[in-house]
Enzyme design. Structure first.
Site, PDB file in Angstrom:
ATOM      1  N   ASP A 155      37.151  38.433  33.911  1.00  0.00           N
ATOM      2  CA  ASP A 155      36.647  37.824  35.143  1.00  0.00           C
ATOM      3  C   ASP A 155      37.502  36.630  35.573  1.00  0.00           C
ATOM      4  O   ASP A 155      38.065  35.903  34.734  1.00  0.00           O
ATOM      5  CB  ASP A 155      35.200  37.367  34.954  1.00  0.00           C
ATOM      6  CG  ASP A 155      34.243  38.550  34.821  1.00  0.00           C
ATOM      7  OD1 ASP A 155      34.642  39.679  35.171  1.00  0.00           O
ATOM      8  OD2 ASP A 155      33.107  38.339  34.364  1.00  0.00           O
ATOM      9  N   TYR A 166      32.240  39.732  43.369  1.00  0.00           N
ATOM     10  CA  TYR A 166      31.887  38.988  42.157  1.00  0.00           C
ATOM     11  C   TYR A 166      30.708  38.059  42.422  1.00  0.00           C
ATOM     12  O   TYR A 166      30.683  37.344  43.430  1.00  0.00           O
ATOM     13  CB  TYR A 166      33.090  38.188  41.674  1.00  0.00           C
ATOM     14  CG  TYR A 166      32.942  37.632  40.286  1.00  0.00           C
ATOM     15  CD1 TYR A 166      32.653  38.464  39.204  1.00  0.00           C
ATOM     16  CD2 TYR A 166      33.105  36.272  40.037  1.00  0.00           C
ATOM     17  CE1 TYR A 166      32.526  37.960  37.928  1.00  0.00           C
ATOM     18  CE2 TYR A 166      32.982  35.753  38.756  1.00  0.00           C
ATOM     19  CZ  TYR A 166      32.687  36.605  37.707  1.00  0.00           C
ATOM     20  OH  TYR A 166      32.560  36.094  36.436  1.00  0.00           O
ATOM     21  N   ASP A 201      37.287  33.510  36.274  1.00  0.00           N
ATOM     22  CA  ASP A 201      36.676  32.196  36.138  1.00  0.00           C
ATOM     23  C   ASP A 201      37.141  31.609  34.814  1.00  0.00           C
ATOM     24  O   ASP A 201      37.981  32.190  34.128  1.00  0.00           O
ATOM     25  CB  ASP A 201      35.145  32.271  36.222  1.00  0.00           C
ATOM     26  CG  ASP A 201      34.544  33.264  35.246  1.00  0.00           C
ATOM     27  OD1 ASP A 201      35.201  33.585  34.230  1.00  0.00           O
ATOM     28  OD2 ASP A 201      33.412  33.735  35.486  1.00  0.00           O
ATOM     29  N   GLU A 255      36.114  43.250  30.725  1.00  0.00           N
ATOM     30  CA  GLU A 255      35.086  42.694  29.838  1.00  0.00           C
ATOM     31  C   GLU A 255      33.988  43.682  29.470  1.00  0.00           C
ATOM     32  O   GLU A 255      33.438  43.622  28.375  1.00  0.00           O
ATOM     33  CB  GLU A 255      34.464  41.442  30.474  1.00  0.00           C
ATOM     34  CG  GLU A 255      35.413  40.255  30.525  1.00  0.00           C
ATOM     35  CD  GLU A 255      34.731  38.989  31.004  1.00  0.00           C
ATOM     36  OE1 GLU A 255      33.548  38.802  30.683  1.00  0.00           O
ATOM     37  OE2 GLU A 255      35.366  38.200  31.717  1.00  0.00           O
ATOM     38  N   HIS A 303      36.322  32.281  44.359  1.00  0.00           N
ATOM     39  CA  HIS A 303      35.889  33.593  44.835  1.00  0.00           C
ATOM     40  C   HIS A 303      35.328  33.488  46.236  1.00  0.00           C
ATOM     41  O   HIS A 303      34.963  32.412  46.700  1.00  0.00           O
ATOM     42  CB  HIS A 303      34.803  34.172  43.909  1.00  0.00           C
ATOM     43  CG  HIS A 303      35.249  34.358  42.498  1.00  0.00           C
ATOM     44  ND1 HIS A 303      36.049  35.398  42.100  1.00  0.00           N
ATOM     45  CD2 HIS A 303      35.010  33.616  41.390  1.00  0.00           C
ATOM     46  CE1 HIS A 303      36.284  35.295  40.791  1.00  0.00           C
ATOM     47  NE2 HIS A 303      35.667  34.219  40.347  1.00  0.00           N
ATOM     48  N   ARG A 316      29.402  35.484  40.648  1.00  0.00           N
ATOM     49  CA  ARG A 316      29.368  34.095  40.183  1.00  0.00           C
ATOM     50  C   ARG A 316      30.333  33.284  41.039  1.00  0.00           C
ATOM     51  O   ARG A 316      31.537  33.257  40.791  1.00  0.00           O
ATOM     52  CB  ARG A 316      29.732  34.005  38.701  1.00  0.00           C
ATOM     53  CG  ARG A 316      28.711  34.691  37.800  1.00  0.00           C
ATOM     54  CD  ARG A 316      28.998  34.472  36.324  1.00  0.00           C
ATOM     55  NE  ARG A 316      28.011  35.169  35.517  1.00  0.00           N
ATOM     56  CZ  ARG A 316      28.164  36.380  35.009  1.00  0.00           C
ATOM     57  NH1 ARG A 316      29.287  37.045  35.241  1.00  0.00           N
ATOM     58  NH2 ARG A 316      27.221  36.950  34.291  1.00  0.00           N
ATOM     59  N   GLU A 364      35.694  31.168  31.865  1.00  0.00           N
ATOM     60  CA  GLU A 364      35.401  31.982  30.686  1.00  0.00           C
ATOM     61  C   GLU A 364      36.325  33.191  30.635  1.00  0.00           C
ATOM     62  O   GLU A 364      36.835  33.554  29.577  1.00  0.00           O
ATOM     63  CB  GLU A 364      33.939  32.421  30.696  1.00  0.00           C
ATOM     64  CG  GLU A 364      32.940  31.305  30.458  1.00  0.00           C
ATOM     65  CD  GLU A 364      33.088  30.644  29.098  1.00  0.00           C
ATOM     66  OE1 GLU A 364      33.319  31.363  28.101  1.00  0.00           O
ATOM     67  OE2 GLU A 364      32.990  29.414  29.031  1.00  0.00           O
TER      68      GLU A 364
END
Length: 716
Positions: A94, A310, A96, A21, A355, A312, A98
């Site tokens: 990532d 990570y 997740d 990203e 995570h 988040r 998104e």
């Protein structure tokens, strides 16, 4: 063509394209993978809903219409060219929802241009081992996770694109509303009402100094005539002092209590934001920006290292490899504080657990060993992450608290002092909170011995009302109520600040007049949507979509039909407040002589010439008369040139240089006539004080009550 280098079949077959990203992440990963790999960055979403229209087919299953994001077409074509030249494509966005959606859109856009296989890789940390292991075990895109992101995106678009035009029609053009942000705004506005409605009450405390040999210590009155002292007035306190001033002061009781203090689990996103706000003073946005830098990689000497996992996450789970790593480090450095078995922490209810908890990737990179390679902000955040993780796998600490009671007539005073008897996990925590640092000390005391009294310290206080939300407390509340997810906490606050629906004052979140007006209209019109329960239910439904227990567009259909009917009804029946927002004033335009009008703008109320559009003159609304002797100016809000920080100055500047960093309120000091401001400190909370540096006026509870009663009388 001359000069053009052809790519052989063997070279093409061996070339692997990895797409992440961000450029910083790409730079770090490319170093780890070495030759044979090209790592490029998508810069987030390349394909998304258009900004200019709804782009949701509400008649046919709520299918979204995706387009290439404006300004990203060139980058997408470059990635398509790279994909065409590659033998394998690995999508490493990532891990997740998104990130899964980004990978899904990229796969769809790239597979049209290449015959190379396209796979998905995920990792929790940017380290050579984690990256190479992920590359060895590519997988497929998780469609259910993509559907959960799609449902969230479509739902938010439907809410925003229906509520925003309503606000344009009824309040002011250019306003916007969001599903989650509006609920957070409601919480902040409701807290503000509680703050404003709270009436402080006076109370007193009484401390006494006692002398034992060369030592002096202070104790507090905790009991009087066999009960808890009710110290409402200064007269009551002075009466107690008179009664006991000649009494013998005898140590009547001594207690010792041992307490076990357990280490805390590794950080989740919300807990990191809260600790960072409380200990370091960082906003949620700043915390996440710094954490992103530490995650994506920083240069440590000649190598580039992703320092944390990570950032988040709502889980405290830790991998076996990381546990072995930290236990090995503890055994070398603090062997006596290593538990026999690893400590396991329960994952919170509703946590996605995709995570691990936030931890350092390499425990041997201690804060001291990397301090020369990090900025001050990076080092401070990395330090609390490193300390929190390492301490989470160490033995408990133990404290011993000694309490002594001194009896003087009918009064009992108490003093306590604590000390750490076994440091345990405190050995690695340098940034202890003030509560943990506070230990104190007492001289050796015995029950029955008489002490020499010294001075009495009566002190006036006022009860504190509910505190306004801060970054830390609003994040904690959002998490507790199930509103949003780790990735959304910081953006929620940022959006409200950017829209000027709230402002920061003394690190507190305060709703603006615009924010309160919007909140009132939305809550009154859509109570079933702008509430914490609905928002939490949506998060649960999104989890069900991801777990393949709920069809995403069925979820949307159940919501949209009654919601759209309500929007249409409110659009028909809600009275517009547009005309009521412009108020005539007694001010005159200094450019054309016409009357100035009070208007509501993007950043709150301001004065504008009624001669618009012929005259464009505007100016800030005066908040108070300038208190400087002989000055006829008024105090208005201004902003510094650099960071845009708000302060308050005189309209006669530079002839008058009066400045205040506290916002004036519409009240004046009864002692000197200068205006009052609202201040805040930990001792008194929010209170009103005179801006005059030579005046000691503090707005008292008695005057607060009198003002409230007077206002009630006027209304009656």
């Amino acid at each position: 063509m001359a000069g053009k280098k052809s790519v052989s079949k063997s070279e093409k077959a061996s070339a692997t394209l990895v797409i992440v990203e961000s450029p910083a992440k790409a730079h770090t990963i490319e170093k780890y993978l070495g030759p044979g790999y090209t790592v490029k960055a998508s810069m987030g979403h390349l394909i998304d809903l258009p900004k200019s229209r709804l782009a949701i087919d509400t008649e046919h299953g709520f299918q979204p219409e995706y387009i290439t994001v404006r300004g990203r077409a060139k980058l997408l074509k470059e990635l398509q060219r790279d994909a065409k030249k590659s033998g394998l494509i690995l999508l490493a966005s990532d891990n997740d929802r998104e990130g899964e959606a980004i990978a899904w859109h990229l796969r769809n856009a790239l597979q049209e241009k290449t015959e190379a296989p396209i796979s998905r890789i995920v990792f929790n940390e940017i380290t050579p081992v984690a990256i190479k292991e992920a590359v060895k075990h590519p997988g497929e895109i998780v469609e259910e996770k993509v559907n959960a992101q799609k449902a969230r995106r479509v739902l938010d678009r439907l809410v925003g694109y229906n509520l925003s035009p309503l606000l344009w029609s009824k309040v002011k053009n250019g306003l916007s509303a969001g599903r989650v942000q509006s609920v957070a705004l409601r919480l902040i506005c409701e807290r503000e009402e509680e703050v404003e409605n709270f009436l402080p009450e006076e109370y007193w405390t009484l401390d006494a100094d006692f002398i034992k040999g060369k030592s002096k210590f202070t104790a507090q009155l905790v009991q009087y005539k066999g009960g808890k002292p009710e110290l409402k007035t200064e007269q009551t306190v002075n009466g107690i002092i008179q009664e006991i001033k000649n009494a013998a002061c005898v140590v009547s009781n001594i207690k010792k209590m041992d307490k076990t203090v357990r280490p805390k689990p590794p950080f989740t996103t919300s807990k990191l934001q809260q600790a960072s706000a409380n200990r370091l003073g960082y906003t949620s946005r700043k915390t996440m920006q710094i954490a992103q830098q530490l995650y994506e990689g920083v240069n440590i000497g000649s190598s580039r290292v992703g320092l944390i996992t990570y950032m988040r996450t709502d889980s405290v789970r830790i991998s076996k490899t990381a546990l072995d790593d930290v236990r090995g480090w503890i055994s070398k450095n603090y062997p006596s504080d290593l538990p026999a078995e690893p400590i396991e922490y329960a994952v919170g209810k509703g946590a996605q657990d995709a995570h691990e908890g936030i931890r350092p990737t390499y425990v041997e990179y201690t804060p001291d060993s990397v301090k020369d390679y990090l900025t001050r902000d990076q080092l401070r955040l990395y330090t609390i992450i490193w300390e929190r993780f390492v301490s989470s796998q160490m033995n408990n600490a133990k404290t011993t608290t000694t309490s002594a009671e001194i009896t003087a007539g009918d009064a009992v005073f108490r003093v306590s002092a604590s000390k750490i008897s076994e440091k345990g996990f405190y050995n690695v925590i340098k940034l202890l909170s003030s509560k943990e640092e506070k230990t104190g000390s007492l001289p050796a005391l015995k029950v029955g011995e008489e002490l020499q009294p010294d001075r009495m310290h009566p002190e006036q206080h006022f009860t504190q009302g509910p505190a306004r939300y801060t970054d830390a407390s609003i994040v904690r509340t959002l998490e507790e109520k199930g509103i949003g997810r780790p990735s959304t906490y910081a953006p929620i606050i940022s959006v409200l600040l950017d829209r000027y629906y709230i402002t920061r004052s003394n690190k507190q979140l305060v709703p603006t007049q615009l924010g309160r007006m919007i909140c009132r209209i939305l809550v009154e019109s859509f109570p079933e949507v702008i509430n914490e329960h609905f928002t939490a239910e949506v998060e649960n439904d999104l989890d069900k979509v991801e777990q393949n227990q709920l069809v995403w567009n069925t979820m949307i259909a159940d919501f949209f039909t009654p919601f759209k009917a309500r929007v249409d009804e409110v659009m028909r029946t809600q009275e517009s407040v547009k005309g009521t927002l412009d108020e005539p004033t007694d001010k005159t335009c200094e450019k054309c002589g016409r009357q100035m009008v009070k208007k509501l703008g993007r950043f709150g109320f301001f004065l504008a010439c009624s001669g618009f559009p012929e005259c464009h003159n505007t100016r800030s609304i005066p908040l108070a008369k300038c208190p400087m002797p002989g000055c006829t100016g008024e105090i208005v809000a201004r902003k510094t040139k650099g960071k845009g920080k708000e302060f308050y100055g005189c309209t006669n500047y530079p002839a008058c240089s009066f400045i205040s960093h506290f916002k004036p309120i519409d009240q004046y000091c009864p002692k000197c006539g200068w205006f009052l401001v609202e201040k805040f400190d930990k001792k008194n909370g929010s209170y009103k004080s005179c801006i005059n540096p030579d005046c000691d006026y503090l707005h008292s509870a008695e005057e607060e009550r009198s003002a409230a009663e007077e206002g009630a009388g006027e209304q009656a």
